[in-house]
Design an enzyme around this catalytic site. Structure first.
Site, PDB file in Angstrom:
ATOM      1  N   HIS A  32     -15.953  27.170  61.453  1.00 53.14           N
ATOM      2  CA  HIS A  32     -16.908  28.288  61.494  1.00 53.14           C
ATOM      3  C   HIS A  32     -17.599  28.376  62.850  1.00 53.14           C
ATOM      4  O   HIS A  32     -17.905  29.465  63.320  1.00 53.14           O
ATOM      5  CB  HIS A  32     -17.927  28.158  60.369  1.00 53.14           C
ATOM      6  CG  HIS A  32     -17.408  28.635  59.042  1.00 53.14           C
ATOM      7  ND1 HIS A  32     -18.132  29.387  58.159  1.00 53.14           N
ATOM      8  CD2 HIS A  32     -16.188  28.473  58.463  1.00 53.14           C
ATOM      9  CE1 HIS A  32     -17.398  29.671  57.076  1.00 53.14           C
ATOM     10  NE2 HIS A  32     -16.222  29.108  57.242  1.00 53.14           N
TER      11      HIS A  32
ATOM     12  N   VAL B  86     -16.953  31.900  65.773  1.00 58.70           N
ATOM     13  CA  VAL B  86     -18.066  32.795  66.105  1.00 58.70           C
ATOM     14  C   VAL B  86     -18.619  32.375  67.464  1.00 58.70           C
ATOM     15  O   VAL B  86     -19.249  31.331  67.594  1.00 58.70           O
ATOM     16  CB  VAL B  86     -19.166  32.739  65.023  1.00 58.70           C
ATOM     17  CG1 VAL B  86     -20.290  33.700  65.373  1.00 58.70           C
ATOM     18  CG2 VAL B  86     -18.586  33.061  63.650  1.00 58.70           C
TER      19      VAL B  86
ATOM     20  N   GLY C  58     -17.035  31.110  69.903  1.00 61.15           N
ATOM     21  CA  GLY C  58     -16.371  29.928  70.456  1.00 61.15           C
ATOM     22  C   GLY C  58     -16.948  28.614  69.967  1.00 61.15           C
ATOM     23  O   GLY C  58     -18.008  28.572  69.330  1.00 61.15           O
TER      24      GLY C  58
ATOM     25  N   ASP D  99     -19.044  26.165  70.435  1.00 59.93           N
ATOM     26  CA  ASP D  99     -20.188  25.935  71.322  1.00 59.93           C
ATOM     27  C   ASP D  99     -21.417  25.453  70.565  1.00 59.93           C
ATOM     28  O   ASP D  99     -22.536  25.542  71.087  1.00 59.93           O
ATOM     29  CB  ASP D  99     -20.510  27.217  72.106  1.00 59.93           C
ATOM     30  CG  ASP D  99     -21.062  28.322  71.202  1.00 59.93           C
ATOM     31  OD1 ASP D  99     -21.001  28.177  69.953  1.00 59.93           O
ATOM     32  OD2 ASP D  99     -21.567  29.322  71.737  1.00 59.93           O
TER      33      ASP D  99
ATOM     34  N   SER E 151     -23.054  26.747  68.333  1.00 59.35           N
ATOM     35  CA  SER E 151     -24.041  27.790  68.001  1.00 59.35           C
ATOM     36  C   SER E 151     -24.354  27.802  66.503  1.00 59.35           C
ATOM     37  O   SER E 151     -25.444  28.210  66.103  1.00 59.35           O
ATOM     38  CB  SER E 151     -23.545  29.168  68.458  1.00 59.35           C
ATOM     39  OG  SER E 151     -22.231  29.403  67.999  1.00 59.35           O
TER      40      SER E 151
ATOM     41  N   PRO F  27     -12.609  34.648  57.996  1.00 61.95           N
ATOM     42  CA  PRO F  27     -11.752  35.154  56.916  1.00 61.95           C
ATOM     43  C   PRO F  27     -12.444  35.058  55.565  1.00 61.95           C
ATOM     44  O   PRO F  27     -13.338  34.239  55.372  1.00 61.95           O
ATOM     45  CB  PRO F  27     -10.547  34.209  56.973  1.00 61.95           C
ATOM     46  CG  PRO F  27     -11.090  32.938  57.540  1.00 61.95           C
ATOM     47  CD  PRO F  27     -12.182  33.321  58.483  1.00 61.95           C
TER      48      PRO F  27
ATOM     49  N   ASP G  27      -3.602  15.587  53.010  1.00 63.89           N
ATOM     50  CA  ASP G  27      -2.145  15.464  52.890  1.00 63.89           C
ATOM     51  C   ASP G  27      -1.528  16.862  52.852  1.00 63.89           C
ATOM     52  O   ASP G  27      -2.233  17.851  53.066  1.00 63.89           O
ATOM     53  CB  ASP G  27      -1.786  14.640  51.647  1.00 63.89           C
ATOM     54  CG  ASP G  27      -2.408  15.210  50.373  1.00 63.89           C
ATOM     55  OD1 ASP G  27      -2.860  16.381  50.392  1.00 63.89           O
ATOM     56  OD2 ASP G  27      -2.451  14.501  49.353  1.00 63.89           O
TER      57      ASP G  27
HETATM   58  C1  HEM Z   1      -7.424  31.092  56.304  1.00 61.85           C
HETATM   59  C2  HEM Z   1      -8.546  31.616  55.917  1.00 61.85           C
HETATM   60  C3  HEM Z   1      -9.655  30.866  55.248  1.00 61.85           C
HETATM   61  C4  HEM Z   1     -10.409  31.339  54.231  1.00 61.85           C
HETATM   62  C5  HEM Z   1     -10.295  32.708  53.588  1.00 61.85           C
HETATM   63  C6  HEM Z   1     -11.335  30.310  53.861  1.00 61.85           C
HETATM   64  C7  HEM Z   1     -12.297  30.437  52.879  1.00 61.85           C
HETATM   65  C8  HEM Z   1     -13.013  29.387  52.354  1.00 61.85           C
HETATM   66  C9  HEM Z   1     -13.918  29.476  51.246  1.00 61.85           C
HETATM   67  C10 HEM Z   1     -14.287  30.769  50.519  1.00 61.85           C
HETATM   68  C11 HEM Z   1     -14.354  28.221  50.958  1.00 61.85           C
HETATM   69  C12 HEM Z   1     -15.284  27.790  49.818  1.00 61.85           C
HETATM   70  C13 HEM Z   1     -16.703  27.758  50.238  1.00 61.85           C
HETATM   71  C14 HEM Z   1     -17.609  27.493  49.077  1.00 61.85           C
HETATM   72  O1  HEM Z   1     -17.414  28.045  48.007  1.00 61.85           O
HETATM   73  O2  HEM Z   1     -18.553  26.705  49.264  1.00 61.85           O
HETATM   74  C15 HEM Z   1     -13.738  27.343  51.901  1.00 61.85           C
HETATM   75  C16 HEM Z   1     -13.938  25.989  51.945  1.00 61.85           C
HETATM   76  C17 HEM Z   1     -13.419  25.174  52.939  1.00 61.85           C
HETATM   77  N1  HEM Z   1     -12.698  25.576  54.041  1.00 61.85           N
HETATM   78 FE1  HEM Z   1     -11.880  27.379  54.324  1.00 61.85          FE
HETATM   79  N2  HEM Z   1     -11.128  29.221  54.655  1.00 61.85           N
HETATM   80  C18 HEM Z   1     -10.126  29.513  55.530  1.00 61.85           C
HETATM   81  C19 HEM Z   1      -9.655  28.705  56.540  1.00 61.85           C
HETATM   82  C20 HEM Z   1     -10.137  27.444  56.803  1.00 61.85           C
HETATM   83  C21 HEM Z   1      -9.852  26.670  57.989  1.00 61.85           C
HETATM   84  C22 HEM Z   1      -9.014  27.177  59.159  1.00 61.85           C
HETATM   85  C23 HEM Z   1     -10.478  25.474  57.851  1.00 61.85           C
HETATM   86  C24 HEM Z   1     -10.538  24.309  58.802  1.00 61.85           C
HETATM   87  C25 HEM Z   1      -9.648  24.063  59.718  1.00 61.85           C
HETATM   88  C26 HEM Z   1     -11.139  25.501  56.563  1.00 61.85           C
HETATM   89  C27 HEM Z   1     -11.798  24.440  56.009  1.00 61.85           C
HETATM   90  C28 HEM Z   1     -12.428  24.477  54.787  1.00 61.85           C
HETATM   91  C29 HEM Z   1     -12.940  23.294  54.127  1.00 61.85           C
HETATM   92  C30 HEM Z   1     -12.776  21.859  54.607  1.00 61.85           C
HETATM   93  C31 HEM Z   1     -13.582  23.730  52.976  1.00 61.85           C
HETATM   94  C32 HEM Z   1     -14.339  22.875  51.961  1.00 61.85           C
HETATM   95  C33 HEM Z   1     -15.785  22.844  52.360  1.00 61.85           C
HETATM   96  C34 HEM Z   1     -16.629  21.876  51.552  1.00 61.85           C
HETATM   97  O3  HEM Z   1     -16.157  21.250  50.606  1.00 61.85           O
HETATM   98  O4  HEM Z   1     -17.805  21.729  51.915  1.00 61.85           O
HETATM   99  N3  HEM Z   1     -10.932  26.710  55.973  1.00 61.85           N
HETATM  100  N4  HEM Z   1     -12.936  28.067  52.753  1.00 61.85           N
END
Ligand code: HEM
Ligand SMILES: *[C@@H]1O[C@H](CO)[C@@H](O)[C@H](O)[C@H]1NC(C)=O
Ligand SMILES: *[C@@H]1O[C@H](CO)[C@@H](O)[C@H](O)[C@H]1NC(C)=O
Ligand SMILES: *[C@@H]1O[C@H](CO)[C@@H](O)[C@H](O)[C@H]1NC(C)=O
Ligand SMILES: *[C@@H]1O[C@H](CO)[C@@H](O)[C@H](O)[C@H]1NC(C)=O
Ligand SMILES: *[C@@H]1O[C@H](CO)[C@@H](O)[C@H](O)[C@H]1NC(C)=O
Length: 333
Positions: free
Chosen positions: A73, A77, A79, A81, A83, A170, A260
Protein backbone atom coordinates in the site's frame (compact mmCIF):
# COMPACT_ATOMS: atom_id res chain seq x y z
CA UNK A 1 40.35 -17.14 -23.47
CA UNK A 2 39.79 -13.89 -25.34
CA UNK A 3 36.22 -13.78 -24.10
CA UNK A 4 37.38 -14.11 -20.49
CA UNK A 5 39.83 -11.21 -20.81
CA UNK A 6 37.15 -9.01 -22.25
CA UNK A 7 34.71 -9.65 -19.43
CA UNK A 8 37.45 -8.96 -16.88
CA UNK A 9 38.09 -5.63 -18.53
CA UNK A 10 34.40 -4.86 -18.48
CA UNK A 11 34.37 -5.58 -14.77
CA UNK A 12 37.22 -3.16 -14.11
CA UNK A 13 35.50 -0.47 -16.15
CA UNK A 14 32.30 -0.92 -14.17
CA UNK A 15 34.02 -0.69 -10.81
CA UNK A 16 35.84 2.47 -11.85
CA UNK A 17 32.56 4.01 -12.84
CA UNK A 18 31.00 2.96 -9.55
CA UNK A 19 33.87 4.49 -7.59
CA UNK A 20 33.25 7.82 -9.32
CA UNK A 21 29.53 7.96 -8.59
CA UNK A 22 28.25 9.64 -5.43
CA UNK A 23 27.32 6.99 -2.89
CA UNK A 24 23.61 7.72 -3.17
CA UNK A 25 23.52 6.23 -6.66
CA UNK A 26 26.27 3.66 -6.47
CA UNK A 27 26.48 0.22 -7.98
CA UNK A 28 23.58 -1.89 -9.13
CA UNK A 29 19.92 -1.55 -8.49
CA UNK A 30 17.04 0.39 -9.98
CA UNK A 31 16.36 4.09 -9.80
CA UNK A 32 19.40 5.07 -7.75
CA UNK A 33 19.05 2.28 -5.18
CA UNK A 34 21.92 0.00 -4.21
CA UNK A 35 22.35 -3.18 -2.24
CA UNK A 36 25.17 -1.89 -0.03
CA UNK A 37 23.79 1.59 0.64
CA UNK A 38 24.27 1.50 4.43
CA UNK A 39 27.31 -0.77 4.51
CA UNK A 40 29.49 1.95 6.04
CA UNK A 41 26.86 4.22 7.69
CA UNK A 42 24.99 1.42 9.49
CA UNK A 43 26.78 -1.89 9.02
CA UNK A 44 24.55 -3.85 11.43
CA UNK A 45 21.29 -2.69 9.84
CA UNK A 46 20.15 -6.01 8.39
CA UNK A 47 20.55 -7.84 11.68
CA UNK A 48 18.85 -5.07 13.71
CA UNK A 49 15.85 -5.22 11.41
CA UNK A 50 15.80 -9.01 11.38
CA UNK A 51 15.98 -9.25 15.15
CA UNK A 52 13.23 -6.72 15.85
CA UNK A 53 10.93 -8.19 13.19
CA UNK A 54 11.52 -11.66 14.63
CA UNK A 55 10.79 -10.43 18.16
CA UNK A 56 7.53 -8.89 16.98
CA UNK A 57 6.59 -11.98 14.97
CA UNK A 58 7.25 -14.12 18.04
CA UNK A 59 4.63 -12.04 19.87
CA UNK A 60 2.05 -12.21 17.11
CA UNK A 61 2.12 -14.01 13.79
CA UNK A 62 -0.20 -11.35 12.36
CA UNK A 63 3.02 -9.34 11.96
CA UNK A 64 3.73 -11.28 8.77
CA UNK A 65 0.74 -10.31 6.62
CA UNK A 66 0.44 -6.89 8.24
CA UNK A 67 3.94 -5.77 7.21
CA UNK A 68 3.72 -7.27 3.74
CA UNK A 69 0.46 -5.50 2.91
CA UNK A 70 1.67 -2.23 4.43
CA UNK A 71 4.63 -2.22 2.05
CA UNK A 72 2.38 -2.81 -0.97
CA UNK A 73 0.00 0.00 0.00
CA UNK A 74 2.89 2.37 0.64
CA UNK A 75 4.50 1.73 -2.75
CA UNK A 76 1.32 2.12 -4.81
CA UNK A 77 0.52 5.57 -3.41
CA UNK A 78 3.23 8.12 -4.23
CA UNK A 79 5.92 5.43 -4.33
CA UNK A 80 7.75 3.46 -1.65
CA UNK A 81 8.40 6.48 0.57
CA UNK A 82 6.84 5.59 3.94
CA UNK A 83 4.04 8.13 3.32
CA UNK A 84 1.54 5.53 4.56
CA UNK A 85 3.13 5.66 8.03
CA UNK A 86 2.35 9.33 8.71
CA UNK A 87 -0.24 9.96 11.44
CA UNK A 88 -2.09 13.24 10.97
CA UNK A 89 -3.83 15.00 13.87
CA UNK A 90 -6.58 15.86 11.36
CA UNK A 91 -7.07 12.25 10.20
CA UNK A 92 -6.38 13.26 6.62
CA UNK A 93 -3.16 11.33 5.93
CA UNK A 94 -2.85 8.36 3.57
CA UNK A 95 -3.51 5.86 6.37
CA UNK A 96 -6.87 7.51 7.07
CA UNK A 97 -8.19 6.75 3.57
CA UNK A 98 -10.89 4.13 3.11
CA UNK A 99 -8.47 1.84 1.22
CA UNK A 100 -5.91 1.93 4.03
CA UNK A 101 -8.39 1.72 6.85
CA UNK A 102 -8.02 -2.06 7.15
CA UNK A 103 -4.20 -2.05 7.30
CA UNK A 104 -3.44 -3.93 10.49
CA UNK A 105 -1.92 -1.99 13.40
CA UNK A 106 0.78 -4.63 13.87
CA UNK A 107 2.36 -3.58 10.57
CA UNK A 108 2.84 0.02 11.74
CA UNK A 109 3.97 -1.18 15.16
CA UNK A 110 6.64 -3.38 13.60
CA UNK A 111 8.14 -0.52 11.61
CA UNK A 112 8.07 1.82 14.63
CA UNK A 113 9.84 -0.72 16.81
CA UNK A 114 12.50 -1.44 14.21
CA UNK A 115 13.00 2.30 13.68
CA UNK A 116 13.48 2.88 17.42
CA UNK A 117 16.17 0.19 17.50
CA UNK A 118 17.89 1.48 14.37
CA UNK A 119 17.86 5.06 15.70
CA UNK A 120 19.63 3.84 18.84
CA UNK A 121 22.28 2.06 16.76
CA UNK A 122 22.74 4.48 13.84
CA UNK A 123 20.92 7.75 14.55
CA UNK A 124 19.54 9.79 11.67
CA UNK A 125 20.81 7.58 8.89
CA UNK A 126 18.24 4.98 7.83
CA UNK A 127 14.96 5.92 6.13
CA UNK A 128 11.60 4.55 7.22
CA UNK A 129 10.93 3.47 3.64
CA UNK A 130 14.05 1.28 3.63
CA UNK A 131 13.09 -0.18 7.00
CA UNK A 132 9.67 -1.11 5.60
CA UNK A 133 11.25 -2.69 2.50
CA UNK A 134 13.61 -4.77 4.67
CA UNK A 135 10.85 -5.75 7.09
CA UNK A 136 8.65 -6.91 4.17
CA UNK A 137 11.46 -9.17 2.96
CA UNK A 138 12.04 -10.49 6.47
CA UNK A 139 8.40 -11.38 7.16
CA UNK A 140 8.20 -13.35 3.91
CA UNK A 141 11.31 -15.31 4.76
CA UNK A 142 10.22 -15.83 8.39
CA UNK A 143 7.04 -17.44 7.00
CA UNK A 144 9.19 -19.95 5.05
CA UNK A 145 9.00 -17.92 1.85
CA UNK A 146 11.91 -16.80 -0.35
CA UNK A 147 14.75 -14.53 0.79
CA UNK A 148 16.22 -11.84 -1.43
CA UNK A 149 18.66 -8.94 -1.22
CA UNK A 150 16.78 -5.67 -0.78
CA UNK A 151 17.89 -2.60 -2.72
CA UNK A 152 18.31 0.38 -0.41
CA UNK A 153 18.70 4.14 -0.49
CA UNK A 154 15.06 5.28 -0.52
CA UNK A 155 14.29 8.56 1.18
CA UNK A 156 11.08 9.34 3.01
CA UNK A 157 8.30 11.35 1.39
CA UNK A 158 7.21 14.80 2.52
CA UNK A 159 3.55 14.40 1.57
CA UNK A 160 0.83 12.08 2.89
CA UNK A 161 -2.77 12.83 1.94
CA UNK A 162 -5.83 10.62 2.18
CA UNK A 163 -7.11 12.22 -1.01
CA UNK A 164 -4.11 10.86 -2.96
CA UNK A 165 -5.12 7.25 -2.37
CA UNK A 166 -8.32 6.97 -4.40
CA UNK A 167 -7.95 4.91 -7.57
CA UNK A 168 -4.38 3.81 -6.81
CA UNK A 169 -5.10 0.51 -5.06
CA UNK A 170 -6.87 -2.58 -6.39
CA UNK A 171 -10.24 -3.68 -5.03
CA UNK A 172 -11.45 -7.23 -4.27
CA UNK A 173 -14.27 -7.05 -6.85
CA UNK A 174 -11.97 -6.20 -9.76
CA UNK A 175 -11.39 -8.41 -12.79
CA UNK A 176 -8.11 -9.01 -14.61
CA UNK A 177 -8.39 -5.99 -16.92
CA UNK A 178 -8.93 -3.52 -14.08
CA UNK A 179 -6.29 -5.15 -11.87
CA UNK A 180 -3.79 -5.00 -14.72
CA UNK A 181 -4.56 -1.32 -15.31
CA UNK A 182 -4.02 -0.46 -11.62
CA UNK A 183 -0.65 -2.23 -11.59
CA UNK A 184 0.32 -0.60 -14.88
CA UNK A 185 -0.22 2.84 -13.29
CA UNK A 186 2.57 1.95 -10.86
CA UNK A 187 4.79 0.63 -13.67
CA UNK A 188 4.17 -3.05 -12.98
CA UNK A 189 3.01 -5.63 -15.52
CA UNK A 190 0.14 -8.10 -15.60
CA UNK A 191 2.72 -10.77 -14.77
CA UNK A 192 3.79 -8.82 -11.67
CA UNK A 193 0.12 -8.50 -10.71
CA UNK A 194 -0.45 -12.26 -10.84
CA UNK A 195 2.84 -12.93 -9.02
CA UNK A 196 2.33 -10.38 -6.24
CA UNK A 197 -1.25 -11.53 -5.68
CA UNK A 198 0.44 -14.66 -4.32
CA UNK A 199 0.98 -12.59 -1.15
CA UNK A 200 -2.58 -13.65 -0.31
CA UNK A 201 -1.07 -16.98 0.75
CA UNK A 202 -0.87 -15.34 4.19
CA UNK A 203 -3.18 -13.11 6.17
CA UNK A 204 -6.78 -12.28 6.88
CA UNK A 205 -9.75 -10.69 5.20
CA UNK A 206 -12.85 -9.24 6.79
CA UNK A 207 -16.15 -10.89 5.86
CA UNK A 208 -17.40 -7.58 4.49
CA UNK A 209 -14.84 -7.74 1.67
CA UNK A 210 -16.33 -10.88 0.07
CA UNK A 211 -19.81 -10.97 1.64
CA UNK A 212 -21.49 -10.17 -1.66
CA UNK A 213 -20.03 -13.29 -3.28
CA UNK A 214 -21.77 -15.38 -0.60
CA UNK A 215 -25.20 -13.79 -0.25
CA UNK A 216 -26.05 -11.39 -3.06
CA UNK A 217 -23.96 -12.24 -6.07
CA UNK A 218 -26.42 -11.53 -8.89
CA UNK A 219 -30.08 -11.90 -9.73
CA UNK A 220 -29.78 -15.55 -10.76
CA UNK A 221 -27.12 -16.72 -8.29
CA UNK A 222 -27.20 -15.79 -4.62
CA UNK A 223 -23.72 -17.33 -4.22
CA UNK A 224 -20.96 -16.91 -6.78
CA UNK A 225 -20.85 -20.24 -8.69
CA UNK A 226 -17.07 -19.84 -9.04
CA UNK A 227 -16.71 -20.83 -5.39
CA UNK A 228 -16.00 -24.44 -4.55
CA UNK A 229 -19.32 -25.38 -2.89
CA UNK A 230 -17.83 -26.78 0.32
CA UNK A 231 -15.65 -23.69 0.69
CA UNK A 232 -18.66 -21.41 0.22
CA UNK A 233 -20.44 -23.34 3.01
CA UNK A 234 -17.46 -22.90 5.33
CA UNK A 235 -17.32 -19.19 4.59
CA UNK A 236 -21.04 -18.82 5.30
CA UNK A 237 -20.51 -20.44 8.68
CA UNK A 238 -17.63 -18.12 9.48
CA UNK A 239 -19.44 -15.11 8.06
CA UNK A 240 -23.18 -15.52 8.72
CA UNK A 241 -25.71 -12.97 7.46
CA UNK A 242 -25.39 -9.60 9.20
CA UNK A 243 -22.00 -10.60 10.56
CA UNK A 244 -20.10 -8.03 12.58
CA UNK A 245 -17.70 -5.93 10.52
CA UNK A 246 -14.84 -7.03 12.78
CA UNK A 247 -14.92 -10.73 11.83
CA UNK A 248 -12.13 -11.93 9.53
CA UNK A 249 -11.10 -15.25 7.98
CA UNK A 250 -7.82 -16.69 6.68
CA UNK A 251 -7.24 -15.83 3.04
CA UNK A 252 -5.47 -19.14 2.45
CA UNK A 253 -7.67 -21.75 4.16
CA UNK A 254 -5.11 -24.53 3.60
CA UNK A 255 -1.84 -23.07 5.00
CA UNK A 256 -2.77 -19.66 6.42
CA UNK A 257 0.52 -18.59 8.00
CA UNK A 258 2.96 -20.25 5.64
CA UNK A 259 4.29 -18.36 2.65
CA UNK A 260 3.97 -20.99 -0.07
CA UNK A 261 2.36 -21.54 -3.51
CA UNK A 262 -0.86 -22.83 -1.98
CA UNK A 263 -2.65 -19.62 -3.05
CA UNK A 264 -2.42 -20.74 -6.69
CA UNK A 265 -3.50 -24.31 -5.95
CA UNK A 266 -6.45 -22.83 -4.09
CA UNK A 267 -7.44 -20.86 -7.19
CA UNK A 268 -7.34 -24.01 -9.31
CA UNK A 269 -9.65 -25.62 -6.72
CA UNK A 270 -12.14 -22.75 -6.51
CA UNK A 271 -10.86 -21.56 -3.13
CA UNK A 272 -10.14 -18.00 -4.18
CA UNK A 273 -11.57 -15.66 -1.54
CA UNK A 274 -12.07 -12.50 -3.59
CA UNK A 275 -13.26 -12.12 -7.16
CA UNK A 276 -9.86 -10.52 -7.78
CA UNK A 277 -8.21 -13.77 -6.69
CA UNK A 278 -10.46 -16.31 -8.42
CA UNK A 279 -10.50 -14.36 -11.66
CA UNK A 280 -6.77 -14.96 -12.11
CA UNK A 281 -7.59 -18.60 -12.79
CA UNK A 282 -10.91 -18.01 -14.55
CA UNK A 283 -9.46 -15.52 -17.03
CA UNK A 284 -7.56 -17.11 -19.85
CA UNK A 285 -5.09 -14.20 -19.82
CA UNK A 286 -3.59 -15.34 -16.51
CA UNK A 287 -4.73 -18.96 -16.11
CA UNK A 288 -1.50 -20.46 -17.39
CA UNK A 289 0.62 -18.54 -14.86
CA UNK A 290 -1.63 -19.73 -12.03
CA UNK A 291 -1.26 -23.33 -13.20
CA UNK A 292 2.52 -23.02 -13.42
CA UNK A 293 2.90 -21.55 -9.93
CA UNK A 294 0.50 -24.12 -8.53
CA UNK A 295 2.68 -26.88 -10.00
CA UNK A 296 6.06 -25.39 -9.10
CA UNK A 297 6.75 -23.44 -5.89
CA UNK A 298 10.34 -22.70 -6.89
CA UNK A 299 9.07 -20.93 -9.96
CA UNK A 300 6.69 -18.86 -7.86
CA UNK A 301 9.41 -17.96 -5.33
CA UNK A 302 11.78 -16.82 -8.07
CA UNK A 303 9.07 -14.73 -9.66
CA UNK A 304 7.95 -13.28 -6.32
CA UNK A 305 11.50 -12.21 -5.54
CA UNK A 306 11.82 -10.40 -8.87
CA UNK A 307 8.44 -8.71 -8.63
CA UNK A 308 9.03 -7.59 -5.02
CA UNK A 309 12.30 -5.95 -6.11
CA UNK A 310 10.36 -4.17 -8.87
CA UNK A 311 7.65 -3.17 -6.40
CA UNK A 312 10.38 -1.74 -4.15
CA UNK A 313 11.54 0.60 -6.95
CA UNK A 314 8.15 2.20 -7.57
CA UNK A 315 8.36 5.98 -7.29
CA UNK A 316 11.36 5.95 -4.97
CA UNK A 317 12.94 9.22 -3.87
CA UNK A 318 16.74 9.35 -3.82
CA UNK A 319 19.47 11.98 -3.87
CA UNK A 320 18.02 15.30 -2.66
CA UNK A 321 14.35 14.34 -2.75
CA UNK A 322 12.57 13.59 0.49
CA UNK A 323 14.48 13.17 3.74
CA UNK A 324 15.33 10.71 6.51
CA UNK A 325 12.46 10.86 8.97
CA UNK A 326 13.42 10.67 12.65
CA UNK A 327 9.99 9.38 13.67
CA UNK A 328 8.27 7.28 10.99
CA UNK A 329 4.84 8.56 12.03
CA UNK A 330 5.61 12.29 11.71
CA UNK A 331 7.38 14.63 9.30
CA UNK A 332 10.61 16.22 10.62
CA UNK A 333 10.07 19.83 11.69
C1 HEM B 1 -4.06 -7.83 -6.86
C2 HEM B 1 -4.87 -7.03 -6.24
C3 HEM B 1 -5.11 -7.04 -4.76
C4 HEM B 1 -6.31 -6.86 -4.17
C5 HEM B 1 -7.63 -6.62 -4.87
C6 HEM B 1 -6.12 -6.96 -2.75
C7 HEM B 1 -7.11 -6.80 -1.81
C8 HEM B 1 -6.99 -7.13 -0.48
C9 HEM B 1 -8.04 -7.10 0.48
C10 HEM B 1 -9.47 -6.62 0.21
C11 HEM B 1 -7.56 -7.59 1.66
C12 HEM B 1 -8.32 -7.82 2.97
C13 HEM B 1 -8.23 -6.65 3.87
C14 HEM B 1 -9.11 -6.82 5.07
O1 HEM B 1 -10.24 -7.27 4.95
O2 HEM B 1 -8.64 -6.48 6.17
C15 HEM B 1 -6.19 -7.91 1.43
C16 HEM B 1 -5.35 -8.43 2.38
C17 HEM B 1 -3.99 -8.63 2.18
N1 HEM B 1 -3.27 -8.30 1.05
FE1 HEM B 1 -4.04 -7.79 -0.73
N2 HEM B 1 -4.80 -7.20 -2.50
C18 HEM B 1 -4.14 -7.23 -3.69
C19 HEM B 1 -2.78 -7.39 -3.87
C20 HEM B 1 -1.88 -7.55 -2.85
C21 HEM B 1 -0.44 -7.46 -2.97
C22 HEM B 1 0.28 -7.12 -4.27
C23 HEM B 1 0.09 -7.71 -1.75
C24 HEM B 1 1.53 -7.72 -1.31
C25 HEM B 1 2.53 -7.93 -2.11
C26 HEM B 1 -1.03 -7.97 -0.86
C27 HEM B 1 -0.91 -8.37 0.44
C28 HEM B 1 -1.97 -8.61 1.28
C29 HEM B 1 -1.83 -9.22 2.58
C30 HEM B 1 -0.54 -9.77 3.17
C31 HEM B 1 -3.09 -9.21 3.16
C32 HEM B 1 -3.47 -9.69 4.56
C33 HEM B 1 -3.40 -8.52 5.49
C34 HEM B 1 -3.56 -8.89 6.96
O3 HEM B 1 -3.81 -10.04 7.31
O4 HEM B 1 -3.40 -7.97 7.78
N3 HEM B 1 -2.20 -7.84 -1.55
N4 HEM B 1 -5.85 -7.62 0.13
C1 LIG C 1 11.86 -15.93 18.48
O1 LIG C 1 11.44 -17.25 18.74
C2 LIG C 1 12.39 -18.23 18.38
C3 LIG C 1 11.74 -19.59 18.53
O2 LIG C 1 11.08 -19.70 19.74
C4 LIG C 1 13.63 -18.07 19.26
O3 LIG C 1 14.60 -19.02 18.93
C5 LIG C 1 14.20 -16.68 19.02
O4 LIG C 1 15.29 -16.46 19.90
C6 LIG C 1 13.16 -15.61 19.24
N1 LIG C 1 13.75 -14.35 18.77
C7 LIG C 1 13.50 -13.17 19.33
C8 LIG C 1 14.27 -12.02 18.81
O5 LIG C 1 12.70 -13.02 20.20
C1 LIG D 1 -24.75 -14.47 -12.60
O1 LIG D 1 -23.43 -15.00 -12.60
C2 LIG D 1 -23.29 -16.24 -13.26
C3 LIG D 1 -21.88 -16.72 -13.09
O2 LIG D 1 -20.94 -15.77 -13.50
C4 LIG D 1 -23.66 -16.07 -14.72
O3 LIG D 1 -23.57 -17.31 -15.38
C5 LIG D 1 -25.06 -15.50 -14.82
O4 LIG D 1 -25.37 -15.25 -16.18
C6 LIG D 1 -25.19 -14.23 -14.01
N1 LIG D 1 -26.56 -13.77 -14.02
C7 LIG D 1 -26.88 -12.53 -14.39
C8 LIG D 1 -28.34 -12.20 -14.36
O5 LIG D 1 -26.06 -11.69 -14.71
C1 LIG E 1 -29.94 -8.61 8.33
O1 LIG E 1 -29.71 -7.69 7.27
C2 LIG E 1 -30.81 -7.56 6.38
C3 LIG E 1 -30.36 -6.65 5.28
O2 LIG E 1 -29.21 -7.13 4.69
C4 LIG E 1 -32.01 -7.02 7.15
O3 LIG E 1 -33.11 -6.94 6.27
C5 LIG E 1 -32.33 -7.93 8.33
O4 LIG E 1 -33.34 -7.35 9.11
C6 LIG E 1 -31.10 -8.15 9.20
N1 LIG E 1 -31.38 -9.14 10.21
C7 LIG E 1 -31.04 -9.00 11.47
C8 LIG E 1 -31.36 -10.12 12.39
O5 LIG E 1 -30.47 -8.00 11.86
C1 LIG F 1 -5.90 -18.83 -23.99
O1 LIG F 1 -4.55 -18.42 -23.84
C2 LIG F 1 -3.60 -19.22 -24.54
C3 LIG F 1 -2.22 -18.68 -24.20
O2 LIG F 1 -2.04 -18.62 -22.83
C4 LIG F 1 -3.91 -19.18 -26.03
O3 LIG F 1 -3.02 -20.05 -26.68
C5 LIG F 1 -5.35 -19.62 -26.27
O4 LIG F 1 -5.66 -19.46 -27.64
C6 LIG F 1 -6.31 -18.78 -25.45
N1 LIG F 1 -7.66 -19.27 -25.60
C7 LIG F 1 -8.72 -18.48 -25.75
C8 LIG F 1 -10.04 -19.15 -25.84
O5 LIG F 1 -8.62 -17.26 -25.81
C1 LIG G 1 10.42 -25.43 -11.38
O1 LIG G 1 10.86 -24.14 -11.69
C2 LIG G 1 12.27 -24.00 -11.59
C3 LIG G 1 12.58 -22.52 -11.71
O2 LIG G 1 11.97 -21.92 -12.80
C4 LIG G 1 12.92 -24.86 -12.64
O3 LIG G 1 14.32 -24.74 -12.57
C5 LIG G 1 12.51 -26.30 -12.41
O4 LIG G 1 13.02 -27.10 -13.45
C6 LIG G 1 11.01 -26.44 -12.35
N1 LIG G 1 10.66 -27.78 -11.90
C7 LIG G 1 9.85 -28.57 -12.57
C8 LIG G 1 9.58 -29.89 -11.96
O5 LIG G 1 9.35 -28.22 -13.64
Amino acid sequence: MEKQTRSMLALVAVSLLVAMLPSSQAAYGGDGLSKDYYSSSCPGLLSFVREEVTRKKNETVVTIPAVLRLFFHDCFVNGCDASVLIASPNNDAEKNSEDDDSLAGDGYDTVNRVKARVERECPGVVSCSDILALAARDVVSLADGPYWTVELGRRDGLVSKASDVEGKLPGPDMKVKELTAIFKNSGLSQWDMVVLSGAHTVGFAHCTRFYKRLYSFNSTHETDPWFNQAYAQQLMEACPRNVSATIAVNMDPVSPIKFDNEYYTNLVNGLGLFTSDQVLYKDNASQKIVQEFSANQTKFFEAFTESMIKLGRVGVKTGNSGDIRRDCTAFNH
